[in-house]
Design an enzyme around this catalytic site. Structure first.
Site, PDB file in Angstrom:
ATOM      1  CG  ASP A 166     -14.524  18.955 -22.009  1.00 50.32           C
ATOM      2  OD1 ASP A 166     -15.727  18.647 -22.061  1.00 50.32           O
ATOM      3  OD2 ASP A 166     -14.121  20.112 -22.187  1.00 50.32           O
ATOM      4  N   GLY A 190      -8.037  22.276 -28.504  1.00 49.01           N
ATOM      5  CA  GLY A 190      -7.169  23.365 -28.959  1.00 49.01           C
ATOM      6  C   GLY A 190      -5.916  23.529 -28.124  1.00 49.01           C
ATOM      7  N   PRO A 230     -12.630  20.847 -27.865  1.00 46.36           N
ATOM      8  CG  PRO A 230     -12.601  21.593 -30.093  1.00 46.36           C
ATOM      9  CD  PRO A 230     -12.934  22.045 -28.699  1.00 46.36           C
ATOM     10  CB  SER A 250      -9.099  27.946 -28.126  1.00 44.42           C
ATOM     11  OG  SER A 250      -8.957  26.538 -28.181  1.00 44.42           O
ATOM     12  CE  LYS A 290     -13.255  31.653 -20.491  1.00 40.01           C
ATOM     13  NZ  LYS A 290     -12.464  31.635 -21.740  1.00 40.01           N
TER      14      LYS A 290
END
EC number: 2.1.1.186
Length: 366
Positions: free
Chosen positions: A240, A224, A222, A188, A306
């Site tokens: 997060d 990106g 994680p 990503s 999205k």
């Protein structure tokens, strides 16, 4: 030449067609779109001959979301003779354009067309030489002159046309060529890197992507997108509930907040960048970004929306219009751009830059 060709991601032809039809209608230019599913391009045929050129001059390419490239083309050249493919192509351009600055021989971004790429690379050299002899193309490349496109959709079949260098994508096939960094925690990362290339002029990178700026990454794990910010020596608040990449945490540039991205509020007013790639309904993410900008919590934001399964262009247009109105009501003057990037799939990437008041603010105000 009364047609516009627009390159797009295969599977998004209908969205690209809906968008160009909408934008042309706003200019009172009318025509119809030709769409072939999963072809990777759309044709918009204007009813008036001169309107195609007018469209690619007057519709800002940066405002098109689903188009990777925009150019005027003529009729499809079919069954080019193998012994002389060059003459028909050059003939299409006589009296149409002269002294162009660049030639691009391209194909749609489909698996079937990738087999044509090797031919395109070989064919470019003799075609370029022929165009230079006919004075259709300058001897040396010139980024300020129009670009000639030869767009092969099948062996021996191509569209020939041109785009304007001040209103097109500078990338071959409209795709930035980026290499995945081996130490990045996820693929990503390429989305944010591409967004920087597409939305921010290179001559402004030193200021707007400068080392020492503070950034917030909502939905970071994680890491990106955080990776791109750390690589540019920014200080990052990664928000997060998940686990961040150890290599990123070891840099000392990242502070991990185990909080829901929709609930996090910065404790200081020094955040320049807000980035966000969370799987959530577009309306909810749009509202979150509006809140950050109206509250003055960041200067620029890049985030993903999205896409729904149906009426994707309409949903995107609705959310962007809603954002524009809410920012205006909040007294915020902002530039908004959106693009369906090469590294995006069922999503688009949006960039918003808050325009501050006319007086020059110091760096410490951000």
């Amino acid at each position: 030449m009364n047609k516009i060709a627009l390159y797009c991601r295969p599977g998004f032809e209908k969205e690209c067609a809906a968008e160009i039809t909408d934008k042309a209608g706003q200019k009172e230019i009318y025509g119809f779109a030709r769409v072939k599913d999963n072809s990777g391009y759309v044709l918009f045929e204007c009813y008036q001959y001169e309107d195609a050129d007018r469209l690619i001059r007057e519709i800002p390419f940066r405002e098109l979301i689903f188009a990777r490239q925009m150019l005027v083309v003529g009729e499809l050249l079919r069954d080019l003779p193998p012994e002389d493919r060059i003459s028909p192509i050059v003939g299409m351009l006589h009296g149409v354009i002269e002294r162009a600055g660049e030639l691009r021989v391209e194909v749609p971004d489909t698996n079937e067309s990738k087999e044509l790429l090797k031919f395109c690379r070989k064919f470019t050299v003799p075609l370029r030489n022929a165009m230079r002899q006919e004075k259709i193309l300058l001897i040396r490349e010139n980024v300020n002159r129009p670009v000639i496109h030869v767009f092969f959709i099948a062996p021996g079949c191509c569209y020939v046309g041109y785009s304007y260098s001040n209103n097109n994508s500078p990338f071959y096939m409209g795709i930035p060529r980026l290499k995945f960094p081996s130490d990045a925690p996820s693929r990503s990362t390429l989305k944010l890197e591409e967004a920087f290339h597409v939305f921010i002029p290179h001559d402004e990178w030193e200021e707007r992507l400068a080392s020492g700026l503070y950034a917030v990454d909502l939905g970071a794990c994680p890491g990106g997108w955080t990776y791109q910010l750390v690589k540019r020596s920014m200080m990052v608040h990664a928000v997060d509930n998940g686990t961040m990449s150890k290599s990123l945490m070891d840099t000392g540039q990242v502070k991990h907040h185990k909080v829901d991205g929709f609930k996090f509020e910065p404790s200081a007013k020094n955040i320049y960048w807000l980035v966000c790639d969370m799987v959530e309904k577009p309306a909810k993410v749009t509202q979150l970004m509006v809140d950050w900008l109206v509250n003055g919590w960041c200067r620029e934001a890049i985030f993903n929306l999205k896409l729904p399964m149906k009426k994707r262009y309409e949903e995107v247009a609705h959310n962007l219009q809603k954002m524009h109105l809410q920012l205006k009501e909040g007294g915020i003057n902002a530039q908004i751009q959106a693009k369906h990037l090469y590294h995006d799939r069922e999503e688009i990437t949006v960039h918003v830059r808050r325009i501050w008041s006319a007086y020059a603010a110091s760096r410490n105000d951000y």
